[in-house]
Write an enzyme that holds these catalytic residues in place. Structure first.
Site, PDB file in Angstrom:
ATOM      1  N   PHE A 133       0.819  -1.210   0.000  1.00  0.00           N
ATOM      2  CA  PHE A 133       0.000   0.000   0.000  1.00  0.00           C
ATOM      3  C   PHE A 133       0.847   1.251   0.000  1.00  0.00           C
ATOM      4  O   PHE A 133       1.793   1.381   0.796  1.00  0.00           O
ATOM      5  CB  PHE A 133      -0.865   0.066   1.276  1.00  0.00           C
ATOM      6  CG  PHE A 133      -2.021  -0.864   1.291  1.00  0.00           C
ATOM      7  CD1 PHE A 133      -3.245  -0.500   0.745  1.00  0.00           C
ATOM      8  CD2 PHE A 133      -1.890  -2.117   1.857  1.00  0.00           C
ATOM      9  CE1 PHE A 133      -4.317  -1.363   0.765  1.00  0.00           C
ATOM     10  CE2 PHE A 133      -2.962  -2.993   1.878  1.00  0.00           C
ATOM     11  CZ  PHE A 133      -4.175  -2.618   1.333  1.00  0.00           C
ATOM     12  N   ASP A 134       0.473   2.192  -0.847  1.00  0.00           N
ATOM     13  CA  ASP A 134       0.810   3.578  -0.572  1.00  0.00           C
ATOM     14  C   ASP A 134      -0.037   3.998   0.632  1.00  0.00           C
ATOM     15  O   ASP A 134      -1.149   3.488   0.818  1.00  0.00           O
ATOM     16  CB  ASP A 134       0.481   4.451  -1.776  1.00  0.00           C
ATOM     17  CG  ASP A 134       0.532   5.918  -1.434  1.00  0.00           C
ATOM     18  OD1 ASP A 134       1.601   6.392  -1.000  1.00  0.00           O
ATOM     19  OD2 ASP A 134      -0.503   6.591  -1.577  1.00  0.00           O
ATOM     20  N   CYS A 135       0.457   4.921   1.429  1.00  0.00           N
ATOM     21  CA  CYS A 135      -0.301   5.342   2.615  1.00  0.00           C
ATOM     22  C   CYS A 135      -0.979   6.695   2.427  1.00  0.00           C
ATOM     23  O   CYS A 135      -2.185   6.828   2.620  1.00  0.00           O
ATOM     24  CB  CYS A 135       0.626   5.393   3.828  1.00  0.00           C
ATOM     25  SG  CYS A 135      -0.228   5.828   5.369  1.00  0.00           S
ATOM     26  N   THR A 182      -3.949   7.412  -0.027  1.00  0.00           N
ATOM     27  CA  THR A 182      -4.689   6.160  -0.136  1.00  0.00           C
ATOM     28  C   THR A 182      -5.379   5.821   1.179  1.00  0.00           C
ATOM     29  O   THR A 182      -6.585   5.570   1.218  1.00  0.00           O
ATOM     30  CB  THR A 182      -3.740   5.013  -0.538  1.00  0.00           C
ATOM     31  OG1 THR A 182      -3.060   5.372  -1.748  1.00  0.00           O
ATOM     32  CG2 THR A 182      -4.509   3.718  -0.734  1.00  0.00           C
TER      33      THR A 182
END
Length: 244
Positions: free
Chosen positions: A13-15, A18
């Site tokens: 995941f990008d944080c 997102t």
């Protein structure tokens, strides 16, 4: 759906953008500064003015810690708008990351996804900043890879090379990994370059423009588009229900 979500065992995941609402977090500082300076600009206009400067600082000084990137990008934004950014204002943005809000659906969606996948973070921030954000996300992550760890910022490939080096220790084959992110510029461009399938969490689906993120400047692709993390978790549940 052409993407079979049951084929994967891990999600990276990008944080920020997102899972964490970085635009709200940045605007919470830029907006009162703009009002103080009498600029008469909306939050969206300030974010658009800011976007290219952060990307430029990250590209020019990849080893710089994220709080200092934020501060310098803020100074450049002010210069571009003809308005001074004091050291106090710059530092305020630099230390704001732990205060940035999570999207309302992020924590619950992560908990649902963790029942089926190993979760990995690939983030353009520093370790302390992400630790503060994870108090809001309450996520359990098998690995956390930050810009501070790899000495560079996406869309450079350092995060993804570090990810490749990490996967064997997690017992995850590369073909079992799916990347999940909002930013086409920061994430879907390098994911395509690295040959990773990806899901676009299109958080700005109901708004025009790119906001605080530069427009993608290279080829990009994604295998599934959803408007939110909740919608992605729903898609995963549906996919697994079909194979029971």
């Amino acid at each position: 759906m052409s993407l079979d979500l049951t084929n994967f065992t891990a999600l990276s995941f990008d944080c920020y953008g997102t899972l964490i609402d970085w635009e709200a977090g940045i605007a919470a500082v830029l907006s009162p500064w703009g009002a103080e300076r009498g600029l008469g600009l909306s939050d969206e206009e300030l974010l658009v003015a800011y976007a290219a400067h952060e990307a430029a600082v990250e590209r020019e000084a990849p080893a710089t810690r994220y709080p200092d990137v934020l501060a310098e990008a803020f100074r450049r934004t002010g210069a571009g708008l003809g308005a001074d950014v004091s050291d106090d204002w710059a530092a305020r943005l630099g230390r704001s990351v732990p205060d940035w809000p999570a999207f309302p659906d992020s924590a619950a969606a992560l908990a649902r996804l963790a029942e089926r996948y190993r979760l990995i973070i690939l983030s353009n921030v520093h370790r302390d900043g992400f630790a503060g954000s994870n108090e809001r996300l309450r996520g359990t992550f098998a690995a956390i890879i930050t810009a501070e760890d790899v000495g560079a910022y996406k869309p450079a490939g350092n995060h993804f090379r570090a990810l490749d080096e990490t996967l064997p220790s997690l017992g995850v084959e590369r073909g079992e990994l799916l990347h999940v992110a909002q930013s086409l510029f920061h994430d879907h461009v390098p994911a395509k370059r690295e040959g990773l399938p990806s899901v676009w969490i299109n958080r700005r689906h109901d708004r025009p423009g790119w906001g605080a993120t530069p427009a993608p400047d290279s080829a990009w692709s994604y295998d599934l588009e959803v408007p939110s993390m909740a919608a992605f978790a729903d898609a995963v549940d549906s996919a697994f229900a079909e194979v029971r």
